[in-house]
Design a protein around this motif. Structure first.
Motif, PDB file in Angstrom:
ATOM      1  N   ASP A 243       0.871  -1.178   0.000  1.00 59.63           N
ATOM      2  CA  ASP A 243       0.000   0.000   0.000  1.00 59.63           C
ATOM      3  C   ASP A 243       0.906   1.225   0.000  1.00 59.63           C
ATOM      4  OD1 ASP A 243      -2.214   1.620   0.171  1.00 59.63           O
ATOM      5  OD2 ASP A 243      -2.894   0.875   2.117  1.00 59.63           O
ATOM      6  N   HIS A 307      -3.035   1.201   9.078  1.00 57.06           N
ATOM      7  CA  HIS A 307      -3.678  -0.111   9.235  1.00 57.06           C
ATOM      8  C   HIS A 307      -2.657  -1.186   8.932  1.00 57.06           C
ATOM      9  CE1 HIS A 307      -3.755  -0.306   4.801  1.00 57.06           C
ATOM     10  NE2 HIS A 307      -4.046   0.988   4.858  1.00 57.06           N
ATOM     11  N   HIS A 314      -6.329  -4.338   4.357  1.00 59.19           N
ATOM     12  CA  HIS A 314      -6.648  -3.712   5.641  1.00 59.19           C
ATOM     13  C   HIS A 314      -6.791  -4.811   6.677  1.00 59.19           C
ATOM     14  CE1 HIS A 314      -8.582  -0.052   3.432  1.00 59.19           C
ATOM     15  NE2 HIS A 314      -7.287   0.099   3.572  1.00 59.19           N
ATOM     16  N   THR A 334       0.729   0.655   7.803  1.00 60.15           N
ATOM     17  CA  THR A 334       0.948   1.881   7.045  1.00 60.15           C
ATOM     18  C   THR A 334       1.005   3.070   8.003  1.00 60.15           C
ATOM     19  OG1 THR A 334      -1.406   2.419   6.740  1.00 60.15           O
ATOM     20  CG2 THR A 334      -0.397   0.944   5.122  1.00 60.15           C
ATOM     21  N   GLU A 336      -0.018   6.906   7.200  1.00 60.26           N
ATOM     22  CA  GLU A 336      -0.548   7.662   6.071  1.00 60.26           C
ATOM     23  C   GLU A 336      -1.454   8.831   6.479  1.00 60.26           C
ATOM     24  OE1 GLU A 336      -3.556   5.566   3.760  1.00 60.26           O
ATOM     25  OE2 GLU A 336      -3.293   3.774   4.993  1.00 60.26           O
ATOM     26  N   GLU A 350       1.939   8.113   2.254  1.00 60.23           N
ATOM     27  CA  GLU A 350       1.809   6.814   2.934  1.00 60.23           C
ATOM     28  C   GLU A 350       3.029   5.940   2.706  1.00 60.23           C
ATOM     29  OE1 GLU A 350      -1.152   4.226   1.173  1.00 60.23           O
ATOM     30  OE2 GLU A 350      -1.385   3.138   3.058  1.00 60.23           O
TER      31      GLU A 350
HETATM   32 ZN    ZN Z   1      -3.561   2.458   3.240  1.00 62.17          ZN
END
Ligand code: ZN
Length: 372
Positions: A243, A307, A314, A334, A336, A350
């Protein structure tokens, strides 16, 4: 010896369960919601149940998956489960020796409809054969939150390819490209360079559209010079996700852009420097939130700081207001923060980190802008 099963059995004993059913809440067509099943067994099919007891491990699947389950889940005994659940459930429970025992299910794994089918199947069994069905705490999610070295390595591969895809496209993007075109170029790069695919639908949001944290890329929107462009993207490799968000601008950034970017970056770097193990998700969130709030934009950072990321994009832990999740070494998540201004746009930056020796090690290497 399957280490994950051993750990799960320990957790089952701690909460007093004799058996645990593991499934996916809906059919896992895109291999993104069957993470609990896959994590424990290796089985990647779209449907099926695992049933675990202190001694036994079954993978109950229908005809389509008999061969695949045996190949992918060698630690599990195949239980042929063709036909509707009530036609085979009683004999599975019988074979597992769970008559009169406590059988948990993962509450997040099944729908109300499946729950009703399960309870009815149990009720239809002779009283002496029935297990006691109950909702278990999210035991598998808790295990998944702390990554093994091989998992961190798979995640790093996904992160690396994401960084590469972002930089390749960010260098080429120019005014007149549409958001959807930029998103497709990113996805194409991922597929052409060894990724299994994207870990979620790529976000490319330019101008006021970027005020929506989860905006979708528009096929008709042509990107213009000077407007903020949020790109939020992820790669999937060997089942593991990455991510990444970056905010960029074509041409000269305006004063507002620079101001917001600076605040968000300062907040992010503060969190990356100060997060420590044993903090709660809320304490970690506040490290970044306080920086943004002190700059006067607390209200414009309405989502959580981060997360967990793993087999799912997630997952546990959550870094957000009210999160009681306790950060521990081995967790991958993460960081972010963002600022969103309706009518103007937004900035989000992020990175992904792994908690090691009590502090975050940043996995992401994609470039950020230097401001100021
Ligand atoms: Zn994210």
């Amino acid at each position: 010896m399957n280490r994950r099963l051993e750990k799960l059995r320990q957790k089952m004993a701690e909460v007093g369960l004799d058996g645990l059913l593991v499934s996916s809440p809906v059919e896992d067509t895109f291999k993104n919601v069957g993470a609990n099943r896959r994590y424990l067994s290796g089985f990647t099919g779209s449907v099926g149940f695992l049933l675990l007891t202190p001694e036994a491990a079954f993978v109950a699947v229908d005809f389509r998956y008999y061969e695949q389950a045996q190949r992918e889940a060698p630690d599990f005994a195949l239980f042929p489960a063709s036909g509707p659940l009530p036609s085979w459930f009683a004999s599975l429970v019988g074979e597992a020796g769970l008559a009169g025992k406590k059988l948990g299910f993962q509450a997040g794994d099944i729908t109300v409809a499946t729950y009703q089918t399960l309870t009815k199947a149990v009720k239809d069994m002779p009283a002496s054969d029935r297990p006691k069905l109950l909702a278990a705490p999210p035991l598998v999610e808790q295990l998944r939150a702390v990554k093994e070295a091989e998992e961190v390595a798979a995640i790093q591969r996904a992160v690396d390819l994401g960084d590469e895809a972002f930089e390749a496209v960010a260098q080429r993007i120019e005014p007149g490209w549409t958001e959807a075109q930029a998103a497709w170029e990113i996805e194409k790069y991922i597929r052409e360079h060894g990724g299994d695919g994207v870990s979620f639908e790529t976000i490319v949001a330019a101008g006021p559209w970027a005020a929506m944290p989860h905006a979708y890329p528009r096929p008709e929107k042509r990107i213009e010079e000077g407007e903020p462009i949020i790109i939020d993207m992820g790669v999937r490799i060997d089942g593991y996700c990455s991510d990444l968000s970056r905010t960029i601008v074509l041409g000269r950034p305006g004063e507002e852009f620079n101001k917001f970017y600076d605040i968000v970056l300062t907040a992010q770097l503060a969190a990356e420097a100060l997060i420590r193990k044993e903090m709660t998700g809320e304490e970690a969130h506040l490290l970044a939130h306080n920086v943004i709030a002190e700059a006067g934009y607390g209200e414009n950072f309405g989502h959580g700081l981060g997360h967990g990321v793993g087999l799912q994009i997630h997952e546990t832990p959550r870094l957000a207001r009210t999160s009681k999740d306790v950060l521990a070494d081995g967790m991958v998540f993460t960081i972010e923060p963002g600022i969103y201004v309706s009518g103007w746009g937004g900035v989000r930056i992020e990175d992904m980190v792994v908690l090691e020796d009590g502090r975050p090690r940043v996995l992401t290497r994609a470039g950020k802008l230097s401001v100021g």
